[in-house]
Design an enzyme around this catalytic site. Structure first.
Site, PDB file in Angstrom:
ATOM      1  N   GLY A 184       1.009  -1.357  -0.065  1.00 15.20           N
ATOM      2  CA  GLY A 184      -0.037  -0.030   0.010  1.00 15.20           C
ATOM      3  C   GLY A 184       0.841   1.351  -0.095  1.00 15.20           C
ATOM      4  O   GLY A 184       1.662   1.245  -0.655  1.00 15.20           O
ATOM      5  N   CYS A 185       0.437   2.047   0.801  1.00 18.01           N
ATOM      6  CA  CYS A 185       1.125   3.323   0.972  1.00 18.01           C
ATOM      7  C   CYS A 185       2.529   3.184   1.243  1.00 18.01           C
ATOM      8  O   CYS A 185       2.800   2.545   2.377  1.00 18.01           O
ATOM      9  CB  CYS A 185       0.621   4.409   1.654  1.00 18.01           C
ATOM     10  SG  CYS A 185       1.381   6.007   1.924  1.00 18.01           S
TER      11      CYS A 185
END
Length: 175
Positions: free
Chosen positions: A9-10
């Protein structure tokens, strides 16, 4: 020293989580897995570069094994959601392991299979496992983002719970 390249993800999240581990000597947030050389963040977030947000780490395998790093990786994001983590949506937020050698590939594939078979997750794991080709560091303001921005809502509501989970589940592996 060995290198691991992981996207969960981030990159602010995986960067923060991995920095806490004993044996991890260096963490750099950046981009990998795509087809554009030296992309900027503003290009990656369009989804047109093919890159994922990743953290590349240098670690001492005498202190922490690649398998132990992947244990933390699997437990600190949702590897069953395609091209997203929570509210972060897009191919650049995909779950990805970019292996640097055949041993890393074998460990990643074995763990993915074992986790799928165990039923620990409610859906099949969609984590992409592919050979590492290139890594491009993100802009300076992305590096160790959580450390310098803990008061921001994203850090409070998304990253901090992951930090707390690592402290709870992996206390013996923390610096």
């Amino acid at each position: 020293m060995q290198i691991a390249t992981l996207g969960a993800g981030c990159f602010w999240c995986i960067d923060t989580v991995l920095r806490q581990l004993k044996g991890v000597e260096k963490v750099v947030s950046g981009f990998s897995g795509g087809n554009i050389k030296n992309p900027a963040y503003r290009e990656v977030v369009t989804g047109r570069t093919g890159h994922a947000e990743v953290a590349q780490i240098n670690f001492d395998p005498a202190v922490i094994s690649y398998e132990e790093i992947l244990e933390v990786f699997w437990q600190t994001h949702d590897p069953t959601t395609l091209n997203r983590q929570g509210a972060d949506v897009g191919t650049h937020y995909r779950s990805i392991i970019l292996y640097h050698n055949d041993q890393q590939k074998a460990v990643a594939e074995k763990m993915k299979h074992q986790l799928d078979e165990s039923g620990i997750f409610d859906a099949p794991i969609v984590t992409e496992i592919k050979p590492f080709e290139a890594f491009y560091p993100a802009e300076d303001y992305h590096q160790d983002f959580y450390k310098y921005n803990q008061e921001q809502p994203y850090c409070s509501f998304v990253i901090k719970p992951k930090v707390n989970k690592v402290k709870r589940l992996f206390a013996d592996k923390l610096k």
